[in-house]
Design an enzyme around this catalytic site. Structure first.
Site, PDB file in Angstrom:
ATOM      1  N   GLY A   1      37.448  74.409  19.032  1.00 42.62           N
ATOM      2  CA  GLY A   1      38.390  73.490  19.072  1.00 42.62           C
ATOM      3  C   GLY A   1      39.562  73.820  19.832  1.00 42.62           C
ATOM      4  CB  CYS A   2      41.979  76.066  18.793  1.00 42.46           C
ATOM      5  SG  CYS A   2      42.406  75.752  17.160  1.00 42.46           S
ATOM      6  CB  THR A   3      38.720  77.631  23.078  1.00 38.44           C
ATOM      7  OG1 THR A   3      38.774  78.819  22.144  1.00 38.44           O
ATOM      8  CG2 THR A   3      38.553  78.255  24.504  1.00 38.44           C
TER       9      THR A   3
END
Length: 157
Positions: free
Chosen positions: A48-50
């Site tokens: 998700g952060c990527t």
């Protein structure tokens, strides 16, 4: 655990001094006169952060053309932020907040619900800060996918 701060439009954005992925100290005050998008993500190199970080990367040119500086922040060490930046071609500062000082000052660390369980951790959030260091938008509990498009629409960029 102490009561979580929640920032709102019109409040002064808390200043900070944090190391970025190259070990350089970055403070909010050095961006006076510029608008800042500060996005908080739980952990570098997670799916998700990527997605969110790459969406900001892909929108960087139009955001910068509109006068915005993008800053990412998570509790990860500068070395991990550096690996994240190199792996995904992230060309904006990724700040390291291992002690959660910025995260707590911005209300982006505390209790959250994941899969029906209450945990304590980083709350994915985005803050838009004006040229004078005032919060324009404080967006909490955002979803990684589609978030940057929503921010751009909110800002008319």
């Amino acid at each position: 655990m102490s009561e979580r701060v929640v920032l709102a439009a019109g409040q002064t954005a808390p200043d900070f001094n944090l190391l970025d992925q190259s070990g350089t100290t970055v403070s909010l005050s050095e961006f006076r006169g510029q608008r800042v998008i500060l996005f908080v993500y739980p952990a570098a190199m997670t799916p998700g952060c990527t997605t969110e970080a790459c969406d900001f990367r892909d929108s960087l040119a139009p955001l910068q053309a509109a006068g915005y500086q993008v800053l990412g922040v998570s509790p990860d060490a500068p070395e991990k932020q550096q690996r994240f930046a190199e792996r995904d071609g992230l060309t904006y500062p990724l700040l390291s907040d291992p002690d959660h000082q910025l995260l707590q000052a911005y209300g982006a660390y505390g209790e959250k619900s994941m899969y029906g369980k209450t945990t304590v951790g980083v709350i994915r959030s985005t803050f838009v800060i004006d040229e004078n260091g005032t919060i324009e938008h404080a967006l909490y509990n955002v979803k990684a996918t589609g978030h940057v498009a929503r921010v751009r629409k909110l800002l008319g960029v």
